[in-house]
Write an enzyme that holds these catalytic residues in place. Structure first.
Site, PDB file in Angstrom:
ATOM      1  N   ASP A 368       0.829  -1.200   0.000  1.00  0.00           N
ATOM      2  CA  ASP A 368       0.000   0.000   0.000  1.00  0.00           C
ATOM      3  C   ASP A 368       0.872   1.262   0.000  1.00  0.00           C
ATOM      4  OD1 ASP A 368      -1.435  -2.227   0.813  1.00  0.00           O
ATOM      5  OD2 ASP A 368      -2.632  -1.157   2.294  1.00  0.00           O
ATOM      6  N   GLU A 495      -7.037 -10.051  -4.056  1.00  0.00           N
ATOM      7  CA  GLU A 495      -6.860 -11.154  -3.107  1.00  0.00           C
ATOM      8  C   GLU A 495      -7.988 -12.180  -3.163  1.00  0.00           C
ATOM      9  OE1 GLU A 495      -6.273  -9.101   0.596  1.00  0.00           O
ATOM     10  OE2 GLU A 495      -4.767  -7.818  -0.352  1.00  0.00           O
ATOM     11  N   LYS A 607     -11.858  -8.630  -5.362  1.00  0.00           N
ATOM     12  CA  LYS A 607     -11.955  -7.865  -4.113  1.00  0.00           C
ATOM     13  C   LYS A 607     -11.661  -6.385  -4.369  1.00  0.00           C
ATOM     14  CE  LYS A 607      -9.954  -7.671   0.563  1.00  0.00           C
ATOM     15  NZ  LYS A 607      -8.850  -8.162   1.429  1.00  0.00           N
TER      16      LYS A 607
END
Length: 780
Positions: A368, A495, A607
């Site tokens: 991230d 994911e 996701k």
């Protein structure tokens, strides 16, 4: 007014502040996060100095130190070779902000007696949390209380609190006890892996308690990671003498004060945290004393002035101004402030998924940082961006070790989840298998070099990281029967799709990575041969190996479905059954908490952004028609169960002309935490989504892209806005971008010159001609 048990209190809109005007047990857990203070190292959740006695499960009185962790073995019922062996998790360290107030035997507690006037406010320009209230004790004595709290940006080890009490209808005795409390433990994750750690019980062992006049400290050690921590306080009360006070694991100062009706009683408290991750154990107590003594000598007002000056400098570079949407203006400033509070600025720490506001994801750092958070700092405070890259260099040796464990004879493989550099992901299909993190780190280094031209960094650290990580693609990839270079058995950003062949994002980013590594090797060899020779000697990289990288990049297989006209997420994604969204109850989202991973993996469901993320990062490799078709297809199968998703969909929606969708996705990101749209902000903020708000303005609505060092804009103006403006730093120049319904205005604020394009039209700003105003051709 009695404390409320309903979640009816809302945060009023104020472009520079968040404030509450009532004490609400139902939303207290959430407000602890929103009113948390930090400085990139210390994080104090927003619980009152007096503590909290509300219902169980409505509070987590946490104090966190970025990079300070405990470790524990990962126990697998069925082990396998090279699975991650040790977890690291951020600790809830001793609470040093506590102040107990006793009025003629009655303890101050907002949940007893009667609360009158109440307000709490965090001003994002001053960095000071202010709370003021009036309280009537059960026995009838009434006081006014005002507290101020600050966590110092200029000194990562320091925080301070000032508490003012005024008796309103009595004179009598007020006892004040200031303490540091070692009786703390971490939040347990339970069935939700996003919440906290799996450890139970205290993780710190108390070695000694130090008491000396107005100085108190707990000296503690972790059980497994071997770190020592000194949590210290120094407290003064005007007109009163301190006496040492200890009760259980609490140690501090006690003051017996003669309170006079109408006269202010003032307590000032300074706290510090020093650990052996930063200093030798033998120096910790001395450093704590020095930090507190210096702060006390300067005084609370000087600390507040320093805080305001630091923030003035930050906002001068980072502020995004939006006219026409007050909720959004508040949201984006709140988000940027929390990013500053959360980011490590010492080159040894990073930025956790929840910052320093909560224990979600155990305080781990993820990719991230490089893809979502790094751009904000790169273009607003590049010196902080460089520190984030220095953190990765500090972990390079551990990345080399991990590569050997994963059967790579050369190269470096960075972890998916970590604090100190080792892989902490116990679930490898959605963790360690995300090899793309190597390319994500290379991408951030490439972006940094293009934005700053910092060849010193590339020579000292950047090239070594980029080349060592590039080697992994040759180690994991292979040629198929058609001569295409393929990367098999990996997991991309999505994911909900694990262990696949030729994930598009991974392959495309690997191609970028291999090309950049080869190009930088050639550049440094020409420009600074001695530095190149040193890096080549350390890594053992040869000219033949660089040629192999170029060849693999040229033959990289990038899945594409000609019939649908879209880039396939991986070799098998389109052959899977589409998830039955129509018959999935709302309460079954997020899917990961309600379905076995295998159930999810065998379906066509995302996701978060995967191919769509590649459309942004590698923007110049796709036509606008490709982007639109990819967006349409993947939007229909994406749940956005990850907070990382909406900002990316917003940016691409804006680029392909879906302006209403762009704005809707953007607003999901902009106030995700303030409005608790994911229902889990009480466990900590979502730092990547916060940074995604800045990306949504700059990359989305302003259409900003930097490719191979070339800067371009394609701005639009959302219907609700009168204007927006922001600043970026690029190659030593600072540019202000202002978009109104009439024109796009670009102003060179500093630097000699800057070249860029607006909707393909070349512009050149100089000191002599620093401003360009271009009429807007079309409005959103």
């Amino acid at each position: 007014m009695q404390p409320s048990d309903s979640p009816s209190f809302t945060l009023p809109l104020d472009s520079w502040c968040i404030r509450e005007s009532g004490f609400d047990t139902a939303s207290h857990f959430l407000r602890e996060t929103l009113f948390a203070l930090g400085n990139g190292y210390i994080g104090l959740r927003g619980t009152g100095e007096e503590g909290y006695t509300g219902p169980a499960g409505t509070s987590l009185d946490g104090t966190y130190l970025n990079g300070f962790y405990e470790s524990e073995p990962i126990v697998y019922p069925e082990a396998a070779f090279a699975l991650a062996k040790t977890n690291q998790f951020m600790l809830n360290v001793p609470n040093a902000k506590g102040v107990e107030i006793v009025i003629d035997g009655e303890r101050f507690d907002p949940l007893t007696g009667t609360l009158g006037r109440y307000e709490r406010m965090l001003d994002l320009r001053t960095g000071v949390l202010v709370r003021s209230l009036e309280w009537t004790a059960p026995g009838g004595k009434r006081i006014a209380m005002r507290s101020r709290r600050v966590v110092a940006f200029a000194n990562k080890h320091l925080f301070a609190i000032e508490v003012e009490l005024t008796p309103l209808n009595f004179s009598g005795t007020i006892t004040l006890r200031s303490f540091v409390d070692g009786a703390v433990k971490n939040q347990e994750a339970g069935d939700d892996p996003r919440v906290g750690s799996a450890v139970s019980g205290p993780a710190l062992h108390t070695v000694s308690t130090e008491q000396d006049g107005a100085f108190s400290a707990l000296v503690q050690r972790t059980h497994n990671s071997g770190f020592m921590l000194v949590s210290a306080i120094g407290t003064t009360v005007e007109g009163s003498e301190a006496s040492a006070w200890q009760e259980g694991q609490r140690a501090g100062q006690s003051f017996m004060c003669a309170a006079v009706e109408g006269q202010v009683l003032r307590l000032t408290k300074y706290g510090s945290y020093h650990s052996s991750r930063d200093y030798p154990e033998g120096e910790l107590l001395a450093r704590a004393r020095e930090t507190l003594a210096s702060a006390q000598a300067a005084g609370f007002e000087a600390l507040c002035a320093s805080q305001a000056a630091f923030l003035a400098d930050f906002w001068a570079s980072a502020d995004v101004e939006i006219a026409g949407d007050d909720a959004l203006q508040q949201g984006i400033r709140f988000n940027e402030y929390h990013l500053l509070q959360s980011v490590g600025r010492d080159g040894r720490t990073n930025i956790a998924a929840k910052g320093v506001t909560g224990e979600g994801y155990e305080g781990h750092y993820f990719w991230d940082t490089e893809i979502y958070i790094f751009p904000f700092f790169l273009y607003s405070k590049p010196e902080i961006a460089r520190k984030l890259l220095e953190y990765r260099y500090a972990g390079l040796e551990q990345a080399r070790e991990r590569a050997r464990q994963m059967a790579h004879v050369t190269g470096a493989l960075y972890p998916w989840r970590t604090i100190a550099g080792g892989e902490c992901s116990a679930y490898f299909p959605a963790g360690t298998a995300q090899y793309h993190i190597n390319a994500d780190i290379a991408y951030s280094i490439k972006s940094y070099y293009e934005a700053t031209g910092d060849l010193d960094y590339m020579a000292q650290a950047g090239l070594e990281i980029v080349m060592e990580t590039a080697r992994i693609w040759i180690g994991i990839g292979s040629d198929d029967r058609e001569g295409r270079f393929c990367i098999n058995e990996v997991t991309g950003p999505d994911e909900y799709t694990a262990l696949v062949n030729n994930n598009y994002y991974t392959n495309a980013m690997a191609r970028m990575h291999l090309r950049f590594a080869a190009d930088m090797a050639d550049l440094l060899k020409r420009a600074r041969f001695d530095d190149f020779a040193r890096v080549a000697a350390v890594t053992g990289v040869s000219e033949e190996e660089v040629a192999v990288w170029r060849d693999a990049a040229e033959r990289m297989y990038l899945p594409y479905d000609g019939k649908l006209g879209i880039h396939e997420q991986d070799d098998s994604f389109l052959s899977k059954k589409v998830w039955d969204f129509a018959n999935t109850p709302k309460e079954n989202y997020p899917l990961l908490l309600n379905y076995h991973p295998m159930v999810i993996y065998r379906h066509q469901v995302c996701k978060q952004a995967d191919v769509v993320l590649a459309l942004l990062l590698l923007s110049n490799e796709f036509s606008i028609h490709d982007k639109r078709r990819d967006f349409d297809y993947y939007e229909a199968v994406t749940t956005h169960d990850s907070s990382l998703s909406s900002c990316i969909f917003s940016i691409i929606a804006s680029e392909v002309g879906y302006h209403d969708k762009a704005y809707d996705y953007f607003m999901e990101t902009a106030r995700l935490d303030l409005d608790d749209t994911h229902g889990n902000t009480h466990y900590g903020v979502h730092t990547a989504a916060m940074a995604g708000t800045w990306m949504g303005v700059a990359y989305g609505f302003a259409g900003m892209r930097v490719s191979d060092g070339a800067l371009r804009f394609a701005p639009t103006l959302p219907r609700k806005w009168q204007h927006y403006q922001f600043k970026i730093q690029l190659r030593g120049a600072q540019l202000q971008v202002r978009i109104t319904d009439e024109a796009a205005e670009y102003t060179l604020l500093s630097g000699d010159s800057l070249d860029f394009t607006h909707l393909g039209q070349p512009l050149a700003l100089t000191r002599a001609a620093p401003h360009a105003r271009i009429p807007m051709e079309a409005q959103v």
